[in-house]
Design a protein around this motif. Structure first.
Motif, mmCIF file in Angstrom:
data_model
loop_
_atom_site.group_PDB
_atom_site.id
_atom_site.type_symbol
_atom_site.label_atom_id
_atom_site.label_comp_id
_atom_site.label_asym_id
_atom_site.label_seq_id
_atom_site.Cartn_x
_atom_site.Cartn_y
_atom_site.Cartn_z
ATOM 1 N N VAL A 130 -10.049 3.815 -9.100
ATOM 2 C CA VAL A 130 -9.576 4.728 -7.698
ATOM 3 C C VAL A 130 -8.093 4.956 -7.839
ATOM 4 O O VAL A 130 -7.565 3.849 -7.819
ATOM 5 C CB VAL A 130 -10.080 4.186 -6.375
ATOM 6 N N PHE A 131 -7.706 6.306 -7.861
ATOM 7 C CA PHE A 131 -6.252 6.523 -7.516
ATOM 8 C C PHE A 131 -6.185 6.760 -6.201
ATOM 9 O O PHE A 131 -6.343 8.053 -5.736
ATOM 10 C CB PHE A 131 -5.748 7.438 -8.591
ATOM 11 N N VAL A 132 -5.369 6.316 -5.406
ATOM 12 C CA VAL A 132 -5.280 6.650 -4.006
ATOM 13 C C VAL A 132 -3.526 7.265 -4.028
ATOM 14 O O VAL A 132 -2.691 6.591 -4.101
ATOM 15 C CB VAL A 132 -5.015 5.443 -2.939
ATOM 16 N N ARG A 133 -3.532 8.480 -3.956
ATOM 17 C CA ARG A 133 -2.203 9.304 -3.838
ATOM 18 C C ARG A 133 -1.769 9.637 -2.482
ATOM 19 O O ARG A 133 -2.005 10.394 -1.847
ATOM 20 C CB ARG A 133 -2.562 10.400 -4.866
ATOM 21 N N CYS A 134 -0.965 8.685 -2.232
ATOM 22 C CA CYS A 134 -0.107 8.640 -0.899
ATOM 23 C C CYS A 134 1.160 9.700 -0.771
ATOM 24 O O CYS A 134 1.623 9.884 -1.552
ATOM 25 C CB CYS A 134 0.468 7.144 -0.624
ATOM 26 N N ALA A 135 0.781 10.054 0.564
ATOM 27 C CA ALA A 135 2.042 11.346 0.902
ATOM 28 C C ALA A 135 3.149 10.195 1.336
ATOM 29 O O ALA A 135 3.089 9.115 1.183
ATOM 30 C CB ALA A 135 1.443 11.846 2.343
ATOM 31 N N TYR A 136 4.229 10.879 1.852
ATOM 32 C CA TYR A 136 5.566 10.233 2.214
ATOM 33 C C TYR A 136 5.376 9.090 3.091
ATOM 34 O O TYR A 136 4.599 9.209 4.158
ATOM 35 C CB TYR A 136 6.403 11.295 2.693
ATOM 36 N N PHE A 137 5.928 7.939 2.852
ATOM 37 C CA PHE A 137 5.715 7.030 3.702
ATOM 38 C C PHE A 137 6.547 7.099 5.026
ATOM 39 O O PHE A 137 7.792 7.251 4.913
ATOM 40 C CB PHE A 137 6.092 5.775 3.018
ATOM 41 N N MET A 138 5.853 6.929 6.240
ATOM 42 C CA MET A 138 6.508 7.015 7.587
ATOM 43 C C MET A 138 7.562 6.008 7.614
ATOM 44 O O MET A 138 8.834 6.082 8.338
ATOM 45 C CB MET A 138 5.737 6.830 8.534
ATOM 46 N N GLU A 139 7.402 4.878 6.757
ATOM 47 C CA GLU A 139 8.285 3.647 7.122
ATOM 48 C C GLU A 139 9.671 4.041 6.176
ATOM 49 O O GLU A 139 10.620 3.413 6.523
ATOM 50 C CB GLU A 139 7.757 2.503 6.526
ATOM 51 N N ASN A 140 9.626 5.134 5.507
ATOM 52 C CA ASN A 140 10.765 5.416 4.750
ATOM 53 C C ASN A 140 12.077 5.844 5.743
ATOM 54 O O ASN A 140 13.121 5.719 5.724
ATOM 55 C CB ASN A 140 10.556 6.580 3.981
#
Length: 298
Positions: free
Chosen positions: A142-152
């Motif tokens: 499974v590849f979980v392609r995450c969006a921009y991290f809010m924590e950035n």
């Protein structure tokens, strides 16, 4: 069920472990750390958690024997080494450990939106390399392609005491999908706990977004709501990205981050998106203002 997280020290790895240990199915969890002094006390206190000293750069230190599933996170580099060569090395080491273990049925890779591209995405290219190497590492992948991290947006903590923050998301009304680390952790945990259930494809790929996309103006409003005062927003235009990141990172690292930033702005490869991620999108529940509140300890 036995689950391994490698490496376990990133915030995303910690969030996944926290979700796994809270799950009613009571899985056993093993976390790999280069430095065992970094193991959180809450994990040490849990009898179902095992901290192991190991390094994804050292294949001999990885032993996944007995694990049913593995969560792999490609660690970022902040020095002048070749990021692609490093991503290839650590991914090859993890793949070899999965193959040797034989017990591993599922590998979940924490990846990034844009990992389908082999150029034009800067630091995201490390995820492309990881996906290319790990697509057949286990019977279930499974590849979980995450969006921009809010924590950035945590980078703003340095300047907020002076009443302002920088934003590299321009124009200011341009919205971008963002996701909270705690939602990344819970999503990865759910994928690990589903080991043994049929997947629609191998690898199974999906994007992970937050409840909605956000603009720089949304970020400003979140800071102002939590702080209870006005906050100035200082935009860094696309032409100034190289200089902005060069003030923070070594030259090579700065170039990768500037290219990554440009990739999702107008004219960038992710903005144009000629080859979107196939399949579904999943959505987290955490709003940006909640993450800002946590970052500011409010």
């Amino acid at each position: 069920m036995h689950i391994t997280v490698v490496p376990a020290s990133p915030k995303t790895g910690q969030a996944a472990i926290r979700s796994l240990l809270a799950d009613a199915s009571n899985p056993a969890v093993r976390g790999y750390y280069r430095d065992l002094a970094k193991v959180p006390a809450e994990f040490k206190a849990n009898p179902r958690f095992e901290a192991v000293q190991g390094d994804v750069e050292d294949a001999a230190s990885l032993d996944f024997t007995g694990s049913d599933a593995v969560l792999n996170i490609t660690p970022p580099l902040y020095d002048e080494r070749d990021i692609i060569a490093h991503a290839r090395l650590v991914s090859e080491n993890v793949k070899a450990a999965v193959k040797l273990a034989e017990s591993v049925k599922r590998l979940v890779l924490l990846s990034s939106v844009g990992a389908q591209y082999d150029h034009g995405t800067g630091e995201i290219l490390t995820n492309h390399e990881a996906e290319a190497l790990l697509h057949d590492a286990a019977p279930e992948v499974v590849f979980v392609r995450c969006a921009y991290f809010m924590e950035n947006w945590g980078m703003a903590l340095e300047t907020l005491p002076a009443g302002f923050f920088f934003t590299t998301l321009t124009p200011l009304d341009y919205s971008l999908p963002m996701i909270a680390v705690q939602d990344i952790g819970s999503t990865c945990a759910a994928q690990l706990l589903a080991t043994g259930t049929a997947l629609p494809s191998r690898p199974h790929v999906f994007e992970l977004h937050g409840p909605r996309a956000y603009t720089s103006a949304d970020v400003q409003r979140a800071f102002e709501e939590v702080l209870g005062k006005s906050v100035e927003m200082r935009p860094v235009e696309k032409a100034g990205l190289d200089g902005f990141y060069a003030a923070v990172f070594p030259p090579g690292v700065a170039a990768h981050f500037a290219e990554m930033n440009r990739s999702y702005l107008e004219g960038g490869i992710l903005y144009e998106d000629p080859r979107p991620t196939p399949g579904e999108k999943k959505f987290g529940k955490t709003e940006l203002v909640e993450v800002v509140r946590q970052m500011l300890g409010a």
